[in-house]
Design a protein around this motif. Sequence first.
Motif, mmCIF file in Angstrom:
data_model
loop_
_atom_site.group_PDB
_atom_site.id
_atom_site.type_symbol
_atom_site.label_atom_id
_atom_site.label_comp_id
_atom_site.label_asym_id
_atom_site.label_seq_id
_atom_site.Cartn_x
_atom_site.Cartn_y
_atom_site.Cartn_z
ATOM 1 N N ARG A 289 0.833 -1.195 0.000
ATOM 2 C CA ARG A 289 0.000 0.000 0.000
ATOM 3 C C ARG A 289 0.871 1.250 0.000
ATOM 4 N NH1 ARG A 289 -5.145 -1.629 1.181
ATOM 5 N NH2 ARG A 289 -5.830 0.499 1.626
ATOM 6 N N ALA A 290 0.293 2.375 -0.377
ATOM 7 C CA ALA A 290 1.007 3.645 -0.362
ATOM 8 C C ALA A 290 1.465 3.948 1.061
ATOM 9 C CB ALA A 290 0.104 4.765 -0.872
ATOM 10 N N GLY A 291 2.737 4.341 1.221
ATOM 11 C CA GLY A 291 3.262 4.673 2.533
ATOM 12 C C GLY A 291 3.610 3.478 3.386
ATOM 13 N N GLU A 292 3.648 2.281 2.795
ATOM 14 C CA GLU A 292 3.914 1.056 3.539
ATOM 15 C C GLU A 292 5.247 0.466 3.082
ATOM 16 O OE1 GLU A 292 1.348 -2.888 4.750
ATOM 17 O OE2 GLU A 292 1.332 -2.278 2.656
ATOM 18 N N ILE A 293 5.998 -0.069 4.038
ATOM 19 C CA ILE A 293 7.229 -0.791 3.721
ATOM 20 C C ILE A 293 6.976 -2.273 3.971
ATOM 21 C CG2 ILE A 293 9.679 -1.082 4.235
ATOM 22 C CD1 ILE A 293 9.805 1.766 5.174
ATOM 23 N N VAL A 294 7.023 -3.038 2.898
ATOM 24 C CA VAL A 294 6.788 -4.486 2.978
ATOM 25 C C VAL A 294 8.106 -5.196 2.694
ATOM 26 C CG1 VAL A 294 5.561 -6.458 1.985
ATOM 27 C CG2 VAL A 294 4.380 -4.269 2.296
ATOM 28 N N GLY A 295 8.465 -6.121 3.579
ATOM 29 C CA GLY A 295 9.712 -6.854 3.425
ATOM 30 C C GLY A 295 9.524 -8.161 2.676
ATOM 31 N N LEU A 296 10.600 -8.584 2.009
ATOM 32 C CA LEU A 296 10.680 -9.904 1.398
ATOM 33 C C LEU A 296 11.733 -10.686 2.170
ATOM 34 C CD1 LEU A 296 10.638 -9.186 -2.453
ATOM 35 C CD2 LEU A 296 8.802 -10.202 -1.092
ATOM 36 N N GLY A 297 11.291 -11.703 2.903
ATOM 37 C CA GLY A 297 12.207 -12.538 3.655
ATOM 38 C C GLY A 297 12.362 -13.895 2.993
ATOM 39 N N GLY A 298 13.190 -14.729 3.591
ATOM 40 C CA GLY A 298 13.422 -16.065 3.046
ATOM 41 C C GLY A 298 14.898 -16.381 3.028
#
Length: 514
Positions: A289-298
């Motif tokens: 979403r706008a203004g959101e920081i989403v991480g990619l883990g693994g």
Amino acid sequence: MEEPGTPLVVLTGVSKAYGGTLACDHVDFTVRRGEVHALLGENGAGKSTLMRILSGDVTGHRGTVKINGEPVVFGSPVDAQRRGIAMIPQELDLVPGLSVAANIFLGRELRTKAGTIARQRMHHETRELLARTGITLDPKRAVGELRTGEQQLVAITKALALDARVLIMDEPTSALTGAEVERMFKVITELRDAGAGIVYISHRLEEIGRIADRATVLRNGRVAAGFGARDLTVEQVTEAMIGRPVQQMFRAKHGETGGELLRLDDFALRPRRHRPGRREPAGISLTVRAGEIVGLGGLLGSGRTELLETLFGAGTSGQWHGRVFLRDKEVRPRSPRHAVKLGLALVPEDRRIGGLALDHSVRANTALSVVDRLATAGVLTRRRENTAVAKVLNELGVKGALGSPVGTLSGGNQQKVVLGRALLTEPALLLLDEPTRGVDVGAKAEIYQLLAAAAARGIGVLLASSEPAELVGLCDRVVVLQDGRSSRELDTHDAGEAELLAAAMGDTTTKGTR
């Protein structure tokens, strides 16, 4: 023979100024027999200058240097090598076109009685030296054909060939795989047990407790703290390095976001040809979403890099499955240029290979993605380019003249140039692949602040990282990938590093999982 713990090197009150700037300010530093002494600090803290003084590469300093209790004054690295001190720089000084043996004996080749190079003898001695580091390599093989980890071990072997009793290692694991790091640690432990003194410089703070006996932290050219490495915590070291509590590195999470920017519905890519070593998207669903920081883990090889590259239109040759939506419109970026037009920007995993033209100026590297936008009637004026570039780099706090080659900047400033170029495109969504790899903790804190500011302006961020603390501290949510598929989603308000690691390894009961 000296007793274990006998000082091999003692630096007292060492100071070195460049112009009006003190790079080292009355630094005391000791290296003992049979120990690994970690030297830590931000870029510019004085680590490199101090070690270049010890290795004879920098002269004209104040203070004293003692080797085995005897005061010395080095005029060159050769002088230091004669006293048993060798430095392995971060950028290895090996010649790719020469053989392993030729590199190890470069500048001091063995000779026959007739004065020709004694190649057979060099090959024999190279095999014996390599055996000391636990590796088997053909001495005739070109160094350029070796893996990075093997090259690093060749560099150590070269130092051993100089009968080095003090070994300075600058970021020795920065480009190594997990298995290569373990092999490197085994060699370092064997050297320490044999009585060598090792200075270990690293930005990977989690390594220090494993490999070092003591740690010294420099800040602004001075000793800020000293620790017994077995007992220290990352938080202690970080606070000593940056001068403030580690908690202040990360933004406060409010959970307030705007509308949906990106949505992947079971997205997969079937490439036209197999690409060894890559894990293509095989079924990934997520939203940003706008203004959101989403991480990619693994775990390594889970497909994080491949997903970001595919979304940015790089290496997308193949059949797409599932759907990709950007601001409610289904898209398929055909190329990086097309992705930029759609509102995407990528900061790649390796800035020196995929992100920067190192011999070109800071200005040219920053403006590269917006040349068309800045030009008028196809003409780009230097004044307009300078204005645009200076504005974004000043906001990012980049230190360095616009006309200087970008390769002369510190790692942290180089990374901020890549980030500045991405921000110049005015993206709706930032794709970040290991954005703080190879930078010191101070530069990390600055990059975290920049990303928090971007999110506060409504930019969405999709961030891949191998550092659990970074993912948990910076991101609102983390999507965990396994074998190219999204397997878990964690809310970082509820889940911590342990839960993230468990999810990456396949734990289906992880707290905070959706």
